[in-house]
Scaffold this motif. Structure first.
Motif, PDB file in Angstrom:
ATOM      1  N   ALA A 495       0.814  -1.216   0.000  1.00  0.00           N
ATOM      2  CA  ALA A 495       0.000   0.000   0.000  1.00  0.00           C
ATOM      3  C   ALA A 495       0.850   1.270   0.000  1.00  0.00           C
ATOM      4  O   ALA A 495       0.579   2.215  -0.747  1.00  0.00           O
ATOM      5  CB  ALA A 495      -0.955  -0.013   1.194  1.00  0.00           C
ATOM      6  N   ALA A 496       1.889   1.306   0.829  1.00  0.00           N
ATOM      7  CA  ALA A 496       2.695   2.530   0.935  1.00  0.00           C
ATOM      8  C   ALA A 496       3.429   2.826  -0.367  1.00  0.00           C
ATOM      9  O   ALA A 496       3.443   3.973  -0.843  1.00  0.00           O
ATOM     10  CB  ALA A 496       3.696   2.392   2.084  1.00  0.00           C
ATOM     11  N   SER A 497       4.035   1.794  -0.954  1.00  0.00           N
ATOM     12  CA  SER A 497       4.752   1.991  -2.214  1.00  0.00           C
ATOM     13  C   SER A 497       3.803   2.407  -3.333  1.00  0.00           C
ATOM     14  O   SER A 497       4.135   3.274  -4.162  1.00  0.00           O
ATOM     15  CB  SER A 497       5.492   0.709  -2.610  1.00  0.00           C
ATOM     16  OG  SER A 497       6.472   0.380  -1.648  1.00  0.00           O
ATOM     17  N   ALA A 498       2.607   1.800  -3.353  1.00  0.00           N
ATOM     18  CA  ALA A 498       1.626   2.149  -4.387  1.00  0.00           C
ATOM     19  C   ALA A 498       1.170   3.588  -4.233  1.00  0.00           C
ATOM     20  O   ALA A 498       0.997   4.315  -5.219  1.00  0.00           O
ATOM     21  CB  ALA A 498       0.435   1.192  -4.304  1.00  0.00           C
ATOM     22  N   ARG A 499       0.957   4.015  -2.992  1.00  0.00           N
ATOM     23  CA  ARG A 499       0.533   5.401  -2.756  1.00  0.00           C
ATOM     24  C   ARG A 499       1.621   6.384  -3.200  1.00  0.00           C
ATOM     25  O   ARG A 499       1.337   7.399  -3.843  1.00  0.00           O
ATOM     26  CB  ARG A 499       0.222   5.590  -1.268  1.00  0.00           C
ATOM     27  CG  ARG A 499      -0.281   6.992  -0.922  1.00  0.00           C
ATOM     28  CD  ARG A 499      -0.857   7.046   0.485  1.00  0.00           C
ATOM     29  NE  ARG A 499       0.104   6.626   1.486  1.00  0.00           N
ATOM     30  CZ  ARG A 499       0.083   5.440   2.128  1.00  0.00           C
ATOM     31  NH1 ARG A 499      -0.878   4.578   1.864  1.00  0.00           N
ATOM     32  NH2 ARG A 499       1.003   5.134   3.028  1.00  0.00           N
ATOM     33  N   ASN A 500       2.879   6.075  -2.883  1.00  0.00           N
ATOM     34  CA  ASN A 500       3.978   6.952  -3.307  1.00  0.00           C
ATOM     35  C   ASN A 500       4.096   7.015  -4.828  1.00  0.00           C
ATOM     36  O   ASN A 500       4.377   8.078  -5.403  1.00  0.00           O
ATOM     37  CB  ASN A 500       5.307   6.454  -2.707  1.00  0.00           C
ATOM     38  CG  ASN A 500       5.365   6.634  -1.203  1.00  0.00           C
ATOM     39  OD1 ASN A 500       4.663   7.476  -0.639  1.00  0.00           O
ATOM     40  ND2 ASN A 500       6.208   5.844  -0.547  1.00  0.00           N
ATOM     41  N   LEU A 501       3.884   5.867  -5.477  1.00  0.00           N
ATOM     42  CA  LEU A 501       3.964   5.840  -6.933  1.00  0.00           C
ATOM     43  C   LEU A 501       2.855   6.670  -7.556  1.00  0.00           C
ATOM     44  O   LEU A 501       3.087   7.423  -8.516  1.00  0.00           O
ATOM     45  CB  LEU A 501       3.899   4.397  -7.441  1.00  0.00           C
ATOM     46  CG  LEU A 501       3.905   4.222  -8.965  1.00  0.00           C
ATOM     47  CD1 LEU A 501       5.120   4.886  -9.591  1.00  0.00           C
ATOM     48  CD2 LEU A 501       3.855   2.741  -9.334  1.00  0.00           C
ATOM     49  N   LYS A 502       1.643   6.565  -7.029  1.00  0.00           N
ATOM     50  CA  LYS A 502       0.530   7.367  -7.571  1.00  0.00           C
ATOM     51  C   LYS A 502       0.802   8.857  -7.388  1.00  0.00           C
ATOM     52  O   LYS A 502       0.488   9.667  -8.270  1.00  0.00           O
ATOM     53  CB  LYS A 502      -0.784   6.988  -6.873  1.00  0.00           C
ATOM     54  CG  LYS A 502      -1.361   5.643  -7.312  1.00  0.00           C
ATOM     55  CD  LYS A 502      -1.763   5.657  -8.787  1.00  0.00           C
ATOM     56  CE  LYS A 502      -3.003   6.482  -9.038  1.00  0.00           C
ATOM     57  NZ  LYS A 502      -3.440   6.419 -10.460  1.00  0.00           N
ATOM     58  N   GLU A 503       1.386   9.221  -6.263  1.00  0.00           N
ATOM     59  CA  GLU A 503       1.729  10.633  -6.053  1.00  0.00           C
ATOM     60  C   GLU A 503       2.796  11.080  -7.056  1.00  0.00           C
ATOM     61  O   GLU A 503       2.738  12.188  -7.604  1.00  0.00           O
ATOM     62  CB  GLU A 503       2.234  10.837  -4.622  1.00  0.00           C
ATOM     63  CG  GLU A 503       1.143  10.677  -3.567  1.00  0.00           C
ATOM     64  CD  GLU A 503       1.688  10.759  -2.149  1.00  0.00           C
ATOM     65  OE1 GLU A 503       2.939  10.873  -1.994  1.00  0.00           O
ATOM     66  OE2 GLU A 503       0.897  10.702  -1.187  1.00  0.00           O
ATOM     67  N   ALA A 504       3.779  10.205  -7.326  1.00  0.00           N
ATOM     68  CA  ALA A 504       4.821  10.537  -8.301  1.00  0.00           C
ATOM     69  C   ALA A 504       4.232  10.678  -9.701  1.00  0.00           C
ATOM     70  O   ALA A 504       4.644  11.546 -10.483  1.00  0.00           O
ATOM     71  CB  ALA A 504       5.914   9.465  -8.284  1.00  0.00           C
ATOM     72  N   LEU A 505       3.259   9.842 -10.024  1.00  0.00           N
ATOM     73  CA  LEU A 505       2.612   9.933 -11.340  1.00  0.00           C
ATOM     74  C   LEU A 505       1.827  11.230 -11.480  1.00  0.00           C
ATOM     75  O   LEU A 505       1.786  11.831 -12.561  1.00  0.00           O
ATOM     76  CB  LEU A 505       1.698   8.716 -11.544  1.00  0.00           C
ATOM     77  CG  LEU A 505       2.426   7.408 -11.858  1.00  0.00           C
ATOM     78  CD1 LEU A 505       1.523   6.203 -11.605  1.00  0.00           C
ATOM     79  CD2 LEU A 505       2.910   7.400 -13.310  1.00  0.00           C
TER      80      LEU A 505
END
Length: 696
Positions: A495-505
């Motif tokens: 969840a944490a990595s996915a959230r960070n990736l969505k923010e980066a996108l």
């Protein structure tokens, strides 16, 4: 300026232009000379865009040596010959320590001294050039040529950001300095990767690449090659009070020239040997390709005593390291698929240590190259690093064959998707024509998400491959449409990595247009050309609507790039991806204040300027013409649209009259500039009739 954008106050614009010019020169010096940048790339680019915008609004205020002029001028029909008052000599070589010792003995005998201090400098494998300055301003640059006569490459050299157009300290009168133009190791590797992806033969080494770039007839191509410069010599240094080579190198650095930090003054053979050993270990990590060390007499006055032979000075020699080749065996020949579909054969090798690293793979470039060298699976081969950078198979040890070797068979199909391999007319490379090929998709997405592209943090290679393999991502637009939960479901995410990736996108959606243009992977469009196109058009929509002919007329583009850009936008797959990217919220235009003037009312025109203009420097007038789509040249021909003649016009004016080419005075040129500006602002049709002719 774009419609609705007020022109800056003239006094304020003049002040800001001076301020920006000095700021950019300072940052160029820190980056290219001191190797100590303090400004992020985006902030530097913002300064450059602001300066370019102000200069377009007030062309008469532009500095002739403005940093914006480094993108390259118009193509030249040929290079003018330059006679060197002081010949550029070659160096004799020492191929081992014994030959070097003999050279040192000759120095001692020639000077009648036992102790003869020398300076050791890394030998840059580049292209020798000589630069002339007048009162601290760069006025001419030339190649070595045959040592006595070289070629005038002034406009090409002006594109090098490591070359100071004005010196940092006052240097009155005439100054001539000499050095090497080179291509950095990393830039050379990237250039060859792009060439192979585009089906073009790679350069053999950085020196060949640099020489080819510097001798381009079109300076705009030179500007795209990221050439650099090191200086190491001053003509007639004693007249400036410089008495040693060490002091000469320090003086060059003080006045603003890029020099090598790695050099040493040595007073004994033991110290020289220590430098050679130390540099042999470090040279593989150096910015430039080096193949040896130059050993020079430190005492400049004593050099006059020793003199020179017909071809080389007696006071210097180049110690050359032996080329490092190692034997190994070819375990297999695999086919890799690039982002443009090029199928590249790669030799899988038994691990071998070479130039400081362990090598296990070497590109064989294309099937024709494999056949020429007759490389077979199981062969014993000798490998080296081309330009000490890229592993390559040099030759095959045919005498070691025992009959178990397997000849290479060019692939008939793409190994990733099975599509039939094709060879386009005029190319040596095989290609996979399938735009949905997963291998191409992965390589394209890596490029799209790379730092030079949209710089999507957290989207690593393994994650991209996994997303493609499971069918989550089928094109670049999918990256922005995949949900956070879907990202989190992939291996090693959470969840944490996915959230960070969505923010980066989300952050990546708002990158500047130049980043998007580079990320799209349009053939022949590198990062610098992407920035030029973004600055020129301001939006993807405007670029897409531009005709191939109008694109070819834009500075820095030309017919080859124009055809590639038009082909990209004609492709249905690309158009669909762009539509989905737009729907996903990816920004496809720069803010209004960053846009360059729209429209190209002078597309197809070829203008030649001669004489002196009163309202602005001639370089500023040429830039204003190019900003409206015209090409500017140095010679008059029947293809010339018009000659703009100022005071004291010369032979170009006479030739124009003989050929019946229209001649405009400065007032007429400025009137047409105003009309062109009104055309862009109000969309009125551009007048068909010119003062002495019609638009082609």
């Amino acid at each position: 300026m774009a419609s609705g954008t007020p022109l800056p106050d003239r006094d304020a614009a003049a002040s800001r232009i001076r301020e920006l010019t000095e700021q950019i020169r300072l940052h160029d010096h820190r980056y290219y000379v001191l190797d100590d940048p303090v400004l992020p790339d985006d902030a530097y680019d913002a300064l450059l865009r602001e300066l370019r915008s102000l200069e377009r609004a007030h062309p008469d205020l532009a500095d002739p040596d403005s940093p914006t002029g480094r993108v390259g001028g118009s193509p030249k029909e040929e290079f003018r010959k330059v006679t060197h008052p002081v010949p550029l000599q070659s160096l004799d070589n020492a191929l081992d320590r014994e030959e070097l010792a003999a050279f040192l003995q000759r120095l001692r005998q020639g000077l009648g001294r036992e102790e003869v201090p020398v300076v050791c400098e890394p030998k840059i494998d580049g292209l020798a050039v000589t630069l002339r300055y007048r009162d601290g301003r760069f006025v001419q640059g030339a190649t070595r040529g045959d040592g006595r006569v070289g070629e005038d490459v002034t406009e090409n050299l002006r594109t090098l950001r490591s070359l100071p157009l004005r010196l940092a300290l006052p240097v009155p009168g005439e100054l001539e300095v000499r050095g090497e133009v080179f291509m950095a190791r990393g830039d050379f590797g990237e250039l060859n990767v792009r060439r192979e992806e585009e089906g073009e033969p790679p350069f053999a080494n950085p020196r060949n690449a640099a020489a080819g770039a510097l001798r381009q007839l079109d300076p705009r191509i030179t500007a795209q090659r990221r050439l650099r410069l090191f200086l190491y010599h001053v003509v007639d240094p004693l007249a400036r009070g410089i008495t040693t080579q060490g002091a000469l190198l320090e003086w060059l650095r003080e006045v603003g020239f890029p020099t090598q930090g790695e050099w040493a003054r040595c007073t004994s053979p033991g110290e020289i040997g220590t430098f050679l050993d130390r540099w042999d270990q470090k040279r593989h990590e150096h910015l430039a390709q080096t193949d040896g060390v130059v050993v020079k007499l430190d005492d400049l006055a004593a050099r006059e005593t020793l003199g020179s032979t017909n071809r080389a000075p007696r006071w210097a020699i180049a110690f050359k390291y032996p080329p490092e080749e190692r034997p190994t065996r070819v375990r297999d020949i695999e086919i890799s698929v690039g982002r443009t579909g090029v199928l590249t054969p790669t030799a899988v090798l038994e691990p071998v240590r070479l130039s400081g690293t362990v090598v296990q793979r070497a590109s064989l470039h294309n099937p024709d190259e494999v056949a020429r060298k007759d490389v077979r699976i199981g062969d014993r081969v000798f490998v080296r690093k081309a330009g000490e950078i890229i592993p390559e198979v040099v030759r095959v040890d045919r005498e070691a064959r025992d009959g178990s070797e397997s000849p290479f068979v060019p692939p008939s199909a793409c190994p990733a998707c099975g599509s039939e391999a094709v060879r386009l007319e005029g190319e040596v490379a095989l290609r996979c024509p399938n735009r949905s090929c997963p291998a191409q998709l992965k390589e394209g997405l890596r490029h799209f998400a790379s730092r030079g592209g949209l710089d999507i943090r957290g989207l690593g290679e393994k994650l991209l491959e996994q997303a493609v393999d499971v069918g989550l991502v089928r094109d670049a637009a999918d990256l922005f449409l995949v949900t956070e939960d879907a990202w989190a479901a992939l291996d090693r995410m959470g969840a944490a990595s996915a959230r960070n990736l969505k923010e980066a996108l989300e952050v990546a959606k708002d990158r500047p247009l130049r980043k998007l243009l580079f990320a799209l992977g349009i053939r022949n469009v590198g990062d610098r050309l992407a920035a030029d196109l973004a600055g020129r058009f301001g939006s993807l929509e405007a670029l897409e609507a531009c005709s191939e002919e109008a694109l070819a007329a834009v500075e820095g583009v030309g017919p080859v790039v124009a055809a590639a850009v038009r082909a990209f936008f004609r492709d249905g797959h690309n158009r669909e991806t762009l539509r989905r990217l737009r729907e996903a919220g990816v920004r496809m235009e720069d803010p209004q204040e960053e846009k360059a003037p729209g429209g190209l009312p002078w597309a197809g025109w070829k203008l030649v300027f001669t004489g002196e203009l009163e309202s602005c420097p001639r370089e500023a007038a040429q830039e204003a013409a190019r900003a409206r789509g015209a090409q500017t040249g140095e010679s008059v021909s029947r293809k010339t649209t018009a000659v703009v003649a100022g005071a004291r016009a010369g032979s170009k004016l006479e030739k124009a009259r003989k050929l019946g080419i229209p001649v405009w005075d400065e007032a007429r040129f400025l009137e047409l500039l105003r009309e062109a500006e009104e055309t862009r602002e109000g969309d009125a049709p551009f007048p068909k009739t010119l003062e002495e002719g019609t638009r082609p």
